[in-house]
Design an enzyme around this catalytic site. Structure first.
Site, short mmCIF file in Angstrom:
data_model
loop_
_atom_site.label_atom_id
_atom_site.label_comp_id
_atom_site.label_asym_id
_atom_site.label_seq_id
_atom_site.Cartn_x
_atom_site.Cartn_y
_atom_site.Cartn_z
N HIS A 1 45.54 13.66 109.83
CA HIS A 1 45.32 13.67 108.39
C HIS A 1 44.83 12.30 107.93
O HIS A 1 45.43 11.29 108.23
CB HIS A 1 46.61 14.04 107.67
CG HIS A 1 46.47 14.10 106.19
ND1 HIS A 1 47.44 13.63 105.35
CD2 HIS A 1 45.48 14.55 105.41
CE1 HIS A 1 47.06 13.81 104.10
NE2 HIS A 1 45.86 14.37 104.12
N ASP B 1 22.38 12.25 111.31
CA ASP B 1 21.06 12.69 111.74
C ASP B 1 20.57 11.85 112.92
O ASP B 1 21.25 10.92 113.36
CB ASP B 1 20.07 12.67 110.56
CG ASP B 1 19.84 11.28 109.97
OD1 ASP B 1 19.91 10.27 110.70
OD2 ASP B 1 19.56 11.20 108.76
N ASP C 1 40.45 17.16 103.44
CA ASP C 1 41.59 16.55 102.78
C ASP C 1 41.57 16.90 101.29
O ASP C 1 40.60 16.62 100.59
CB ASP C 1 41.54 15.04 102.96
CG ASP C 1 42.83 14.34 102.59
OD1 ASP C 1 43.66 14.92 101.85
OD2 ASP C 1 43.02 13.20 103.05
N MET D 1 25.35 10.28 102.38
CA MET D 1 24.67 9.00 102.22
C MET D 1 23.65 9.14 101.08
O MET D 1 22.83 10.06 101.08
CB MET D 1 23.94 8.59 103.50
CG MET D 1 23.25 7.24 103.38
SD MET D 1 22.18 6.84 104.79
CE MET D 1 23.40 6.50 106.03
N TYR E 1 27.57 3.01 106.21
CA TYR E 1 27.67 2.42 107.56
C TYR E 1 29.07 1.84 107.79
O TYR E 1 29.65 2.01 108.86
CB TYR E 1 26.63 1.31 107.76
CG TYR E 1 25.20 1.78 107.85
CD1 TYR E 1 24.86 3.09 108.14
CD2 TYR E 1 24.16 0.88 107.67
CE1 TYR E 1 23.54 3.51 108.22
CE2 TYR E 1 22.83 1.28 107.76
CZ TYR E 1 22.53 2.59 108.04
OH TYR E 1 21.23 2.99 108.12
#
Length: 151
Positions: free
Chosen positions: A22, A30, A69, A79, A118
């Site tokens: 959890h 990609d 969650d 993104m 990132y």
């Protein structure tokens, strides 16, 4: 082959999904994402792959087993497009549909700026690189819980 488990989910991916707890993050990326270098910095420390499929196909397979969650707003994230944070390209629209179908309701993805994405990916449990060739096919999913069976 196993019954009722997508054949896209190879043994390494299944092991990682099962090992996660959890609050752990999973990145689905990609082909242009720096997956290998970032995956080396994750908890798992190696890159996982689901080749030759779109991001939506990989997300559909993963979410067939993986609970999101419910305690946080950013359990599904995408993104952002650089300089166009509100634009949602077709690849992200397809993944949004896959999420909504898996969850049985609207479950909006939160946008994450590219470099912040990132950094989130480096803190994730693992990265799964797909065959998605369209730009901005990168997503983060925070694992939820599977409740006990009702008595």
């Amino acid at each position: 082959m196993l019954k009722n488990i997508s054949p896209l989910l190879n043994a390494d991916v299944l092991h990682a999904l099962r090992a996660m707890g959890h609050g752990d993050d999973l990145i689905i990326a990609d082909t242009n994402f720096p997956s290998d270098s970032i995956a080396r910095q994750t908890r798992l420390g190696k890159l996982l792959r689901i080749d030759n499929v779109t991001a939506a196909e990989a997300v559909t397979a993963v979410l067939s087993l993986y609970p999101l969650d419910t305690f946080v707003d950013d359990s599904a994230a995408r993104m952002e497009i650089v300089d166009k944070p509100n634009e949602i390209p077709p690849v992200q629209q397809e993944v949004q549909k896959a999420i909504d179908k898996a969850e049985g309701k609207s479950w909006p993805m939160m946008p994450v700026e590219r470099y912040a994405f990132y950094e989130r990916a480096k803190q994730a449990y693992c990265v799964i690189q797909t065959g998605e060739r369209r730009f901005y096919g990168c997503f983060a999913f925070r694992k939820g819980v599977v409740p006990p069976d009702a008595e």
